[in-house]
Design a protein around this motif. Structure first.
Motif, PDB file in Angstrom:
ATOM      1  N   THR A   4       0.835  -1.205   0.000  1.00 65.89           N
ATOM      2  CA  THR A   4       0.000   0.000   0.000  1.00 65.89           C
ATOM      3  C   THR A   4       0.867   1.252   0.000  1.00 65.89           C
ATOM      4  N   GLY A   5       1.956   1.198   0.791  1.00 64.24           N
ATOM      5  CA  GLY A   5       2.862   2.333   0.825  1.00 64.24           C
ATOM      6  C   GLY A   5       3.532   2.586  -0.507  1.00 64.24           C
ATOM      7  N   LEU A   6       3.902   1.510  -1.201  1.00 59.27           N
ATOM      8  CA  LEU A   6       4.510   1.658  -2.524  1.00 59.27           C
ATOM      9  C   LEU A   6       3.554   2.366  -3.489  1.00 59.27           C
ATOM     10  N   LEU A   7       2.299   1.939  -3.472  1.00 56.45           N
ATOM     11  CA  LEU A   7       1.332   2.548  -4.374  1.00 56.45           C
ATOM     12  C   LEU A   7       1.064   4.002  -4.005  1.00 56.45           C
ATOM     13  N   ASP A   8       1.112   4.306  -2.713  1.00 53.52           N
ATOM     14  CA  ASP A   8       0.938   5.697  -2.288  1.00 53.52           C
ATOM     15  C   ASP A   8       2.088   6.559  -2.810  1.00 53.52           C
ATOM     16  N   GLU A   9       3.320   6.017  -2.744  1.00 50.87           N
ATOM     17  CA  GLU A   9       4.473   6.739  -3.292  1.00 50.87           C
ATOM     18  C   GLU A   9       4.304   6.956  -4.792  1.00 50.87           C
ATOM     19  N   ALA A  10       3.811   5.940  -5.478  1.00 49.82           N
ATOM     20  CA  ALA A  10       3.625   6.052  -6.926  1.00 49.82           C
ATOM     21  C   ALA A  10       2.558   7.082  -7.270  1.00 49.82           C
ATOM     22  N   SER A  11       1.506   7.167  -6.459  1.00 48.99           N
ATOM     23  CA  SER A  11       0.425   8.112  -6.750  1.00 48.99           C
ATOM     24  C   SER A  11       0.892   9.554  -6.611  1.00 48.99           C
ATOM     25  N   ASP A  47       8.903   6.915  -8.120  1.00 49.81           N
ATOM     26  CA  ASP A  47       9.015   7.154  -9.562  1.00 49.81           C
ATOM     27  C   ASP A  47       9.168   5.843 -10.324  1.00 49.81           C
ATOM     28  N   ILE A  48       9.940   4.916  -9.736  1.00 45.45           N
ATOM     29  CA  ILE A  48      10.132   3.613 -10.394  1.00 45.45           C
ATOM     30  C   ILE A  48       8.813   2.863 -10.461  1.00 45.45           C
ATOM     31  N   VAL A  49       8.075   2.842  -9.353  1.00 38.69           N
ATOM     32  CA  VAL A  49       6.803   2.116  -9.335  1.00 38.69           C
ATOM     33  C   VAL A  49       5.826   2.725 -10.337  1.00 38.69           C
ATOM     34  N   ARG A  50       5.762   4.061 -10.382  1.00 39.27           N
ATOM     35  CA  ARG A  50       4.842   4.687 -11.344  1.00 39.27           C
ATOM     36  C   ARG A  50       5.260   4.385 -12.780  1.00 39.27           C
ATOM     37  N   LEU A  51       6.554   4.416 -13.050  1.00 36.55           N
ATOM     38  CA  LEU A  51       7.033   4.103 -14.396  1.00 36.55           C
ATOM     39  C   LEU A  51       6.638   2.681 -14.786  1.00 36.55           C
ATOM     40  N   ILE A  52       6.779   1.741 -13.848  1.00 37.79           N
ATOM     41  CA  ILE A  52       6.407   0.355 -14.139  1.00 37.79           C
ATOM     42  C   ILE A  52       4.918   0.257 -14.443  1.00 37.79           C
ATOM     43  N   LEU A  53       4.081   0.834 -13.580  1.00 35.24           N
ATOM     44  CA  LEU A  53       2.638   0.708 -13.764  1.00 35.24           C
ATOM     45  C   LEU A  53       2.161   1.421 -15.027  1.00 35.24           C
ATOM     46  N   GLU A  54       2.694   2.602 -15.293  1.00 36.40           N
ATOM     47  CA  GLU A  54       2.317   3.314 -16.522  1.00 36.40           C
ATOM     48  C   GLU A  54       2.779   2.540 -17.759  1.00 36.40           C
ATOM     49  N   SER A  55       3.929   1.881 -17.661  1.00 37.53           N
ATOM     50  CA  SER A  55       4.426   1.092 -18.795  1.00 37.53           C
ATOM     51  C   SER A  55       3.533  -0.119 -19.042  1.00 37.53           C
ATOM     52  N   LEU A  56       3.052  -0.757 -17.974  1.00 35.50           N
ATOM     53  CA  LEU A  56       2.134  -1.883 -18.143  1.00 35.50           C
ATOM     54  C   LEU A  56       0.821  -1.404 -18.758  1.00 35.50           C
ATOM     55  N   ALA A  57       0.353  -0.240 -18.314  1.00 35.18           N
ATOM     56  CA  ALA A  57      -0.882   0.317 -18.879  1.00 35.18           C
ATOM     57  C   ALA A  57      -0.706   0.637 -20.362  1.00 35.18           C
ATOM     58  N   GLU A  58       0.463   1.163 -20.728  1.00 34.07           N
ATOM     59  CA  GLU A  58       0.726   1.475 -22.128  1.00 34.07           C
ATOM     60  C   GLU A  58       0.800   0.209 -22.969  1.00 34.07           C
ATOM     61  N   ALA A  59       1.375  -0.854 -22.415  1.00 33.02           N
ATOM     62  CA  ALA A  59       1.408  -2.131 -23.139  1.00 33.02           C
ATOM     63  C   ALA A  59      -0.004  -2.656 -23.363  1.00 33.02           C
ATOM     64  N   SER A  60      -0.876  -2.462 -22.374  1.00 34.98           N
ATOM     65  CA  SER A  60      -2.274  -2.870 -22.534  1.00 34.98           C
ATOM     66  C   SER A  60      -2.943  -2.056 -23.631  1.00 34.98           C
ATOM     67  N   GLY A  66      -4.974 -11.123  -9.394  1.00 35.47           N
ATOM     68  CA  GLY A  66      -4.446 -10.329  -8.298  1.00 35.47           C
ATOM     69  C   GLY A  66      -4.203  -8.882  -8.645  1.00 35.47           C
ATOM     70  N   GLY A  67      -3.807  -8.611  -9.896  1.00 37.10           N
ATOM     71  CA  GLY A  67      -3.546  -7.245 -10.311  1.00 37.10           C
ATOM     72  C   GLY A  67      -4.787  -6.376 -10.354  1.00 37.10           C
ATOM     73  N   SER A  68      -5.977  -6.987 -10.337  1.00 36.26           N
ATOM     74  CA  SER A  68      -7.215  -6.200 -10.364  1.00 36.26           C
ATOM     75  C   SER A  68      -7.425  -5.442  -9.064  1.00 36.26           C
ATOM     76  N   ARG A  69      -6.656  -5.782  -8.025  1.00 34.06           N
ATOM     77  CA  ARG A  69      -6.745  -5.048  -6.757  1.00 34.06           C
ATOM     78  C   ARG A  69      -5.896  -3.776  -6.781  1.00 34.06           C
ATOM     79  N   ASN A  70      -5.075  -3.612  -7.807  1.00 31.58           N
ATOM     80  CA  ASN A  70      -4.204  -2.443  -7.914  1.00 31.58           C
ATOM     81  C   ASN A  70      -4.995  -1.315  -8.571  1.00 31.58           C
ATOM     82  N   ARG A  71      -5.573  -0.427  -7.730  1.00 33.41           N
ATOM     83  CA  ARG A  71      -6.466   0.601  -8.238  1.00 33.41           C
ATOM     84  C   ARG A  71      -5.725   1.611  -9.122  1.00 33.41           C
ATOM     85  N   LEU A  72      -4.475   1.878  -8.806  1.00 31.12           N
ATOM     86  CA  LEU A  72      -3.706   2.790  -9.654  1.00 31.12           C
ATOM     87  C   LEU A  72      -3.539   2.217 -11.055  1.00 31.12           C
ATOM     88  N   LEU A  73      -3.148   0.966 -11.119  1.00 30.88           N
ATOM     89  CA  LEU A  73      -2.950   0.328 -12.420  1.00 30.88           C
ATOM     90  C   LEU A  73      -4.265   0.273 -13.188  1.00 30.88           C
TER      91      LEU A  73
END
Length: 472
Positions: A317-324, A367-380, A403-410
């Protein structure tokens, strides 16, 4: 209708679990009763699954399930695809099952293209070529362990192997068999033509059975039936998507891997589909899951492992908060690049990629976590666009399960980039699909109710509309 109770063993590459399902005639209520880690062994640079340890954990799970539900009527195992156990003439394992990230399969892939043209193989099987595919692992066996290769009389994929251990009936359930790159997507049976071209003996594969086949009773518990539901975890998950069949929808099974596609009735085995990287895998009811296999949250999971080993304290949860709170990245990374496919220091690999491509190096964790999640979204986004072109239709929504469906940011960033409504959930779609297919096989579902209708009655979903976050 009297309540029926079923047991799903959902085996994943990182963990496995036993889930009881109680069906009351209209909805399935799930209860996880046991969970364990999936142990992997490293020996002389080879990677193996410790399936005996997994089996021991499954036996514990069964004992707990029977204690909680003595009237348990069926069980079924699902797992990841491609990996297998080679068996001798006495149906004894010839070796441990290799893990798909073992680089040995590169030898098999090189040999395959000496024996058959890539486009010819795709036309026969409809399956995209990935280094992890069963086909390449088998040809690696031929070169690296010729004695056990020649002694192999039967190969059982992971979930089918576990079902066999429960009831002593060796089969290849169709959805799991379709991950081998040796099954014909058109006939839903082994492609003898492909095997002959590749010099693989067809008799070393068990009979293919459709999803939902009742295999027989557990020998010491004759009232407990073993079902080959969908032995492939993604097939179970897609079967349980609570979709409106009247809408045009695509799916994204989001986890360690991302599998994005649509359910169709007839395979597409054209050169254009092959070049786009799409595969035809068999689904429940003989459907085809026309999908593309993408790197998923594996990259983030590896980052988490490296950070924890470095002594950092955090939770997800903390990681996702940092990414947000991080700024949107000015670029994205294609994590399907093979350099990100094997275990290792992923933050360093991301930094190296940035330097190689002239992009600013991303150092901060958020920044790393956001880059990863945005990159996965772009691949989608790119994959959904390609899927739409190939099928000649637009999609109203994207159902995200796993499991990834619980990641609200993604989920939100995927909706933003794809420009479609994202419906997230259920996160436990694989176990739910496994249980519902069992209930159907045991004639416990009402004849006028579909599996997806019962799924919709059983779960809650969350909807994400595009551009709510002010993203791209």
């Amino acid at each position: 209708m009297r309540e029926s109770v079923h047991l799903a063993f959902d085996l994943g590459a990182s963990s496995g679990r036993a889930v009881i399902g109680r069906f009351d005639g209209s909805r399935m209520e799930m209860q996880e009763v046991h969970r364990w880690g999936t142990p992997i062994e490293v020996e002389e640079e080879r990677l193996y699954w410790d399936l005996d340890a997994v089996w021991s954990s499954m036996q514990e799970g069964l004992a707990i399930a029977l204690e909680k539900a003595p009237d348990l009527c069926s069980l079924s195992v699902d797992s990841w695809g491609v990996d297998y156990v080679p068996m001798d003439s006495a149906m004894q394992p010839l070796r441990r099952a290799h893990a798909y990230r073992d680089p040995r399969s590169a030898l098999g892939e090189a040999l395959a293209w000496q024996r058959i043209a890539r486009e010819d193989l795709y036309g026969m099987t409809g399956v995209a070529s990935h280094p992890i595919n069963t086909l390449f692992q088998v040809l690696a066996d031929e070169q690296m362990t010729p004695h056990s290769y020649s002694a192999t009389c039967c190969r059982l994929l992971i979930a089918d192997y576990m079902n066999w251990r429960f009831c002593d009936r060796p089969v290849a359930e169709a959805s799991l068999a379709s991950t081998t790159q040796l099954l014909s997507a058109n006939s839903r049976s082994w492609s003898v033509e492909a095997m002959q071209a590749l010099q693989i003996d067809p008799v070393t594969w068990p009979r293919v059975v459709p999803s939902g086949t009742v295999l027989g009773p557990v020998p010491d518990n004759p009232n407990l039936a073993v079902i080959a539901s969908c032995s492939h975890d993604t097939a179970c998950a897609v079967a349980a998507i609570p979709a409106d069949e009247g809408s045009s929808w695509a799916f994204l099974s989001s986890g360690t891997w991302s599998l994005l596609g649509a359910e169709i009735s007839t395979p597409i085995c054209t050169p254009v589909a092959m070049e786009a990287g799409f595969t035809n895998e068999v689904g429940y009811g003989g459907t085809i899951r026309f999908l593309k296999n993408l790197t998923g949250l594996w990259v983030l999971q590896e980052c988490e492992r490296v950070w924890r080993e470095a002594g950092m304290n955090f939770d997800y949860t903390g990681l996702l908060d940092e990414a947000s709170r991080a700024e949107p990245p000015a670029f994205t990374i294609d994590f399907n690049d093979p350099k990100f496919a094997t275990p290792g220091n992923m933050p360093q690999r991301i930094a190296a990629w940035c330097r190689e491509h002239g992009e600013p190096v991303v150092n901060e964790r958020g920044d790393i976590v956001r880059l990863i999640l945005e990159s996965l979204a772009e691949a989608s986004r790119a994959t959904l666009e390609s899927l739409s072109t190939l099928l000649g239709r637009r999609f109203d929504c994207l159902h995200v399960v796993g499991g990834g469906s619980r990641n609200r940011l993604l989920n939100q960033w995927t909706a933003d980039r794809c420009g479609v409504t994202v419906i997230a959930g259920p996160s436990e779609a694989t176990a739910l699909g496994n249980l519902l297919i069992q209930a159907r096989a045991m004639n416990r579902l009402p004849v006028d109710s579909s599996i997806r209708e019962v799924s919709a009655n059983s779960v809650q979903t969350e909807t994400f509309q595009p551009n709510q976050s002010g993203g791209p």
